[in-house]
Enzyme design. Structure first.
Site, mmCIF file in Angstrom:
data_model
loop_
_atom_site.group_PDB
_atom_site.id
_atom_site.type_symbol
_atom_site.label_atom_id
_atom_site.label_comp_id
_atom_site.label_asym_id
_atom_site.label_seq_id
_atom_site.Cartn_x
_atom_site.Cartn_y
_atom_site.Cartn_z
ATOM 1 C CB SER A 44 -0.967 0.001 1.185
ATOM 2 O OG SER A 44 -0.281 -0.119 2.405
ATOM 3 C CD GLU A 45 0.280 3.877 2.245
ATOM 4 O OE1 GLU A 45 -0.757 4.518 2.047
ATOM 5 O OE2 GLU A 45 0.336 2.879 2.985
ATOM 6 C CB THR A 46 7.252 1.930 -1.243
ATOM 7 O OG1 THR A 46 6.707 0.631 -1.480
ATOM 8 C CG2 THR A 46 8.766 1.833 -1.221
#
Length: 276
Positions: A44-46
């Site tokens: 979902s996020e990096t």
């Protein structure tokens, strides 16, 4: 080669929170390289840790989903602060970490568990009738089952709907096509005396996420809304992720008017990455 950590956020139990990929020493990486790695991780996020440009900050953070960059997100904020501290980062002020990101400076406390101060809401107020009807179609429910709907946008664009109870939240079978470009959070209360005060789910189909396991930014906005409305106490625990087989626990507390959002963090993977 750059150092890399993958951190599980919002669970004290292994592999039951929400993972974030964190790249250390990311100065010099192009926007294209960051976006490409975020697509590749497919989380979902990096995030990417960089040298701050604001002298008041301890580090600068850029946050990417597989579909693009965000000005702020909650679980990446906690996971990235955890990674920065674990790698030897020393805050300018003991017990406080200051993160520079798209929405400005975000303060974190590092007590028993990391917690961030909820940033100001960029959009507030009740959702209009057209939006409420779109929410109802997206959740495959009647609009009469929505007790309230409120804009709680602190960067990602959240609008939230309160359903009749926690079980109603868990029962939702979302229609992402109807959801369109809405970043939609839903919440329902548990009975008094339960382990958690509320059940939360967060949907962000246009960010290539679908349903997010545990969402810090959404819980920050919900805390600001629901505490002010008297729906939840000044300090409570939210459950999120049960519908996806996770066991997220988000600790929310309002102190002197500021809502703090915290959770357990645990490094799952360490290593190095080659991105350029």
């Amino acid at each position: 080669m750059r150092s890399f950590r993958q951190v599980d956020v919002f669970s004290s139990e292994p592999l039951l929170g929400n993972p974030v990929a964190v790249v250390h020493d990311a100065d010099g990486l192009s926007d294209e390289a960051m976006a490409g790695f975020a697509r590749w991780t497919n989380l979902s996020e990096t995030t990417f840790l960089l040298t701050p440009t604001d002298p008041a900050a301890d580090y600068r953070l850029r946050i990417f989903t597989p579909a693009g960059e965000l000005p702020f997100a909650g679980h990446p904020t906690l996971g990235s602060a955890h990674a920065w501290l674990e790698a030897g980062g020393v805050p300018r002020t003991a017990g406080t970490v200051v993160q520079e990101c798209g929405v400005g400076l975000v303060e974190l406390r590092s007590d028993d568990r990391l917690a961030f101060a909820a940033p100001p809401l960029m959009r507030t107020g009740p959702a209009d009738l057209e939006t409420v009807e779109q929410i109802a179609r997206s959740l495959r429910i009647d609009s009469s089952e929505i007790l309230a709907a409120e804009w709680i946008d602190n960067g990602p664009g959240w609008v939230a709907a309160q359903l009749v109870d926690a079980q109603a939240v868990l029962d939702v079978d979302p229609d992402f096509a109807e959801m369109g470009d809405l970043d939609l959070g839903i919440v329902g209360l548990y009975p008094s005396g339960s382990e958690c005060a509320i059940e939360v789910r967060g949907f962000a189909p246009e960010l290539a996420v679908g349903e997010d396991p545990v969402t810090g930014s959404l819980n920050a906005g919900l805390g600001q809304w629901l505490i002010a409305a008297g729906e939840v106490p000044e300090s409570y625990v939210a459950s999120q992720g049960a519908a996806l087989g996770r066991r997220g626990r988000v600790h929310v507390q309002r102190i002197d008017g500021t809502v703090w959002v915290g959770g357990d963090t645990r490094t799952t993977i360490t290593g190095s990455v080659t991105l350029d």
